[in-house]
Design a protein around this motif. Structure first.
Motif, PDB file in Angstrom:
ATOM      1  N   ALA A  49       0.849  -1.193   0.000  1.00 58.58           N
ATOM      2  CA  ALA A  49       0.000   0.000   0.000  1.00 58.58           C
ATOM      3  C   ALA A  49       0.888   1.247   0.000  1.00 58.58           C
ATOM      4  CB  ALA A  49      -0.899  -0.002   1.234  1.00 58.58           C
ATOM      5  N   GLN A  52       3.548   1.856   2.790  1.00 57.29           N
ATOM      6  CA  GLN A  52       3.776   0.625   3.542  1.00 57.29           C
ATOM      7  C   GLN A  52       5.207   0.139   3.345  1.00 57.29           C
ATOM      8  OE1 GLN A  52       1.157  -2.593   2.437  1.00 57.29           O
ATOM      9  NE2 GLN A  52       2.249  -4.083   3.675  1.00 57.29           N
ATOM     10  N   TRP A 135     -10.924  -0.889  -4.374  1.00 48.59           N
ATOM     11  CA  TRP A 135     -10.854   0.453  -3.794  1.00 48.59           C
ATOM     12  C   TRP A 135     -11.629   1.471  -4.615  1.00 48.59           C
ATOM     13  CZ3 TRP A 135     -10.112   0.922   0.992  1.00 48.59           C
ATOM     14  CH2 TRP A 135      -9.306   0.025   1.674  1.00 48.59           C
TER      15      TRP A 135
END
Length: 154
Positions: A49, A52, A135
């Protein structure tokens, strides 16, 4: 929590592999520290992500931020299909958008988002995860990308 009204359908997944997968998903709604039992230290989460860091410890801040944004988060496992050392999962994330996520301020909107994930498991720990989440669908559900007249007239 991975429990649902309907029990998930599980095909060809050992009890050890199932436990690792369930711990991984429970870490999102209960505690990021469950990752220590669920995944290897050098676990590969593919794709990462935004922001991340790699490995198990790189996921923990993301899980905490996720839980802050969706405090009533649930991950519902619908199916697990496996072969030795491999598990595919079809699941769904549900919750209410109560905190900033992906730069979108809290909307208070409830959502449902399908996820599909593929895991390698060795010695009761997940070593690799490939995932696909909707998403774009989430953005539409919370109103981050409202559909206007121009968008629907085709």
């Amino acid at each position: 929590m991975t429990d649902t009204i309907q029990q998930p359908k599980i095909f060809g997944v050992s009890d050890v592999d199932r436990k690792a997968i369930e711990l991984l998903y429970r870490s999102f709604s209960e505690s990021a520290d469950l990752l220590d039992e669920a995944v290897t230290e050098d676990w590969q989460d593919i794709p990462l992500a935004p922001g991340q860091e790699p490995g198990r410890d790189g996921m923990k801040p993301l899980i905490n931020a996720f839980r802050d944004a969706f405090s009533d988060l649930q991950i519902i496992i619908h199916e697990m299909i496996g072969a030795p050392g491999r598990v595919a999962v079809r699941a769904e994330i549900t919750g209410t958008h109560r905190g900033e996520w992906f730069g979108v301020a809290a909307t208070g909107t409830s959502f449902r988002m399908p996820i599909h994930e593929f895991h390698y498991v060795e010695n009761g720990r997940v070593t690799h995860t490939w995932h696909l989440e909707d998403w774009l669908g989430w953005f539409f559900q919370v109103g981050a990308f409202p559909v206007g007249e121009k968008d629907t007239a085709q």
